[in-house]
Design a protein around this motif. Structure first.
Motif, PDB file in Angstrom:
ATOM      1  N   SER A  84      34.075  53.271   3.510  1.00 43.31           N
ATOM      2  CA  SER A  84      35.027  52.583   2.629  1.00 43.31           C
ATOM      3  C   SER A  84      35.977  51.705   3.453  1.00 43.31           C
ATOM      4  O   SER A  84      36.278  50.564   3.083  1.00 43.31           O
ATOM      5  CB  SER A  84      35.834  53.597   1.815  1.00 43.31           C
ATOM      6  OG  SER A  84      34.980  54.445   1.088  1.00 43.31           O
ATOM      7  N   THR A 113      32.593  52.735  -4.478  1.00 37.81           N
ATOM      8  CA  THR A 113      33.678  52.581  -3.502  1.00 37.81           C
ATOM      9  C   THR A 113      33.750  51.148  -2.972  1.00 37.81           C
ATOM     10  O   THR A 113      34.835  50.623  -2.723  1.00 37.81           O
ATOM     11  CB  THR A 113      33.580  53.606  -2.342  1.00 37.81           C
ATOM     12  OG1 THR A 113      34.871  53.780  -1.766  1.00 37.81           O
ATOM     13  CG2 THR A 113      32.621  53.193  -1.249  1.00 37.81           C
ATOM     14  N   ASP A 182      26.032  45.999   2.936  1.00 35.43           N
ATOM     15  CA  ASP A 182      26.242  47.433   3.108  1.00 35.43           C
ATOM     16  C   ASP A 182      24.868  48.071   3.299  1.00 35.43           C
ATOM     17  O   ASP A 182      23.994  47.958   2.431  1.00 35.43           O
ATOM     18  CB  ASP A 182      26.967  48.001   1.879  1.00 35.43           C
ATOM     19  CG  ASP A 182      27.386  49.449   2.093  1.00 35.43           C
ATOM     20  OD1 ASP A 182      26.664  50.171   2.810  1.00 35.43           O
ATOM     21  OD2 ASP A 182      28.410  49.853   1.520  1.00 35.43           O
ATOM     22  N   ALA A 184      24.252  51.348   3.794  1.00 37.31           N
ATOM     23  CA  ALA A 184      24.344  52.812   3.649  1.00 37.31           C
ATOM     24  C   ALA A 184      22.977  53.438   3.397  1.00 37.31           C
ATOM     25  O   ALA A 184      22.659  54.491   3.944  1.00 37.31           O
ATOM     26  CB  ALA A 184      25.307  53.177   2.528  1.00 37.31           C
ATOM     27  N   CYS A 205      26.787  53.881   6.821  1.00 39.24           N
ATOM     28  CA  CYS A 205      27.274  55.192   7.242  1.00 39.24           C
ATOM     29  C   CYS A 205      26.224  55.908   8.077  1.00 39.24           C
ATOM     30  O   CYS A 205      25.072  55.494   8.143  1.00 39.24           O
ATOM     31  CB  CYS A 205      27.742  56.024   6.062  1.00 39.24           C
ATOM     32  SG  CYS A 205      26.553  56.162   4.753  1.00 39.24           S
TER      33      CYS A 205
HETATM   34  C1  LIG Z   1      27.476  56.565   0.634  1.00 35.33           C
HETATM   35  C2  LIG Z   1      28.068  55.224   0.401  1.00 35.33           C
HETATM   36  C3  LIG Z   1      29.421  54.981   0.672  1.00 35.33           C
HETATM   37  C4  LIG Z   1      30.331  56.093   1.108  1.00 35.33           C
HETATM   38  O1  LIG Z   1      31.511  55.649   1.673  1.00 35.33           O
HETATM   39  P1  LIG Z   1      32.404  56.678   2.525  1.00 35.33           P
HETATM   40  O2  LIG Z   1      33.658  55.954   2.781  1.00 35.33           O
HETATM   41  O3  LIG Z   1      31.623  57.015   3.759  1.00 35.33           O
HETATM   42  O4  LIG Z   1      32.610  57.898   1.688  1.00 35.33           O
HETATM   43  C5  LIG Z   1      29.892  53.688   0.517  1.00 35.33           C
HETATM   44  N1  LIG Z   1      29.079  52.684   0.083  1.00 35.33           N
HETATM   45  C6  LIG Z   1      27.776  52.901  -0.189  1.00 35.33           C
HETATM   46  C7  LIG Z   1      26.915  51.773  -0.639  1.00 35.33           C
HETATM   47  C8  LIG Z   1      27.234  54.176  -0.063  1.00 35.33           C
HETATM   48  O5  LIG Z   1      25.973  54.397  -0.369  1.00 35.33           O
END
Ligand SMILES: *Cc1c(COP(=O)(O)O)cnc(C)c1O
Length: 394
Positions: A84, A113, A182, A184, A205
């Motif tokens: 985040s 987020t 992103d 993730a 992440c």
């Molecule tokens: C898992 C995820 C997050 C998580 O954010 P944190 O700050 O690590 O809790 C954010 N963005 C994406 C797209 C995700 O899949």
């Protein structure tokens, strides 16, 4: 040829569990406890001297190792904070680099987020920015010269739908916008080539497909020719050009170090370092080929045995490394599967999400999981009160 039994042996998975949730929290790599013990001993024995024994340089060193998995050159990735926070930093940098424009373009499938951070940033900037959301298929057509930054998550966390990073980055550039990706659900899941795609900014992440453990830090990337234009919005002392000069005023560090904020989470970095060893000698193309094969096996089995509807794109090349199905009783179905040792997860409102992680899953696991899904559906095992009681984390 990759020895998949050997990669499986790099993880400490409980007996009797089929873990289809490595996309959400990767399992414990076997080398992690020992590496953490070593760093605990270093803390005990070296005390504050540990900072000069490598701890302080870890964010960049581990960033370089992650860089190899996402097509980022050395010196372009740093590790720290949570995802985040990294979204906030990169988005703030993008808005400043396109200060005459007012639109952040994203899609409605993006993870909340990322969207919330954009809303908060817009409010604190107070300069009339707008977060414009369109359907994932409409992104390209919505790119106009109002757009400062295209902010997308490459792989949709619910459906696994994967954007074409190179094409959309090119389209963003053609209207003068920056592209922020992103990763993730991409890093360690699919081959990513940030350099090849010309991506401007990226983050992701390390606790999902990179298996570094709960609360593991995030990573951030900036295209090397842009980094010296980035003015850090979170101008913490460890992103300063000379943190230990303790100057009264902020001067950004050269290069990617300026995206560091505060003290690195050393114990989590120890876990990350050991977790990255699980990728030694493994090519992302081989991981991808096996992921597609395992996903196709899972889809075919579930569709043959049950009436669950595929929520993911039918074409495996348009998916990341997960397969999702829809069912109005999705939550209870996931609980019934967990009761059988098949761990997947539920995403509101009706998604049964199953992660496919080739480093530790085999054809046998997939076939066994299909058998359990079939049994849950045939026996209506989901239709019991204890399966429907919602827990805080789904
Ligand atoms: C898992 C995820 C997050 C998580 O954010 P944190 O700050 O690590 O809790 C954010 N963005 C994406 C797209 C995700 O899949």
């Amino acid at each position: 040829m990759t020895d998949w039994a050997a990669t499986r042996a790099r993880f400490a998975l409980p007996e009797g569990v089929i873990y289809l949730d490595g996309n959400s929290l990767g399992p414990l790599p076997v080398g992690v406890p020992e590496r953490m013990e070593r760093v605990l001993a270093q803390w005990r024995d070296s005390l504050i001297g540990g900072w000069n024994e490598g701890w302080m340089a870890w964010p960049g060193a581990l960033g370089d190792r992650i860089g190899r998995l996402i097509g980022a050159p050395e010196g372009t990735v740093t590790v720290g904070d949570t995802l985040s926070i990294k979204v906030h930093q990169l988005l703030a940098a993008a808005l400043e680099m396109r200060s005459e424009r007012r639109v952040i373009l994203s899609d409605r499938g993006n993870f909340p987020t990322d969207l919330y951070m954009a809303e908060g940033l817009i409010a604190s900037l107070g300069r009339g920015h707008e977060l414009r959301l369109v359907e994932p298929e409409e992104v390209e057509g919505a790119l106009t010269e109002e757009v400062a930054v295209l902010m997308l998550t490459q792989v949709d966390y619910r459906t696994g739908r994967m954007h074409d990073m190179a094409a959309l980055t090119g389209a963003a550039h053609s209207v003068g916008a920056l592209a922020l990706w992103d990763l993730a659900h991409s890093a360690g899941a699919v081959p990513v080539d940030l350099s090849g795609a010309g991506a401007d900014l990226a983050c992701g992440c390390t606790y999902k497909y990179l298996n570094a453990g709960p609360g593991a830090p995030a990573f951030a990337y900036v295209r090397p020719d842009l980094i010296d234009d980035v003015r850090p919005a979170l101008s913490g002392w460890l992103g300063h050009a000379a943190p230990f000069a303790f100057e009264p005023s902020y001067r950004p560090a050269r290069g990617i170090d300026r995206l560091r904020v505060g003290t690195p989470p050393v114990l989590q970095l120890a876990a990350l370092e050991a977790a990255l060893d699980a990728w030694d000698g493994v090519g992302m193309d081989a991981v991808r080929a096996r992921s597609v094969a395992l996903q196709e096996r899972l889809v075919a089995g579930v569709e043959r045995e049950t009436d669950l509807r595929l929520a993911s794109p039918r074409d495996p090349h348009r998916r990341g490394s997960q397969v999702s199905f829809r069912h109005p009783e999705g939550y209870a179905i996931v609980q019934a599967l967990i009761a059988r040792g098949v761990i997947g997860d539920f995403r509101s409102p009706d998604i049964v999400r199953l992660g496919v992680t080739p480093l530790f899953l085999s054809e046998g696991d997939i076939d066994a999981a299909v058998g359990h899904v079939a049994a849950v559906m045939r026996g209506r095992e989901w239709d019991r009160p204890e399966m429907k009681a919602r827990r805080a984390v789904t």
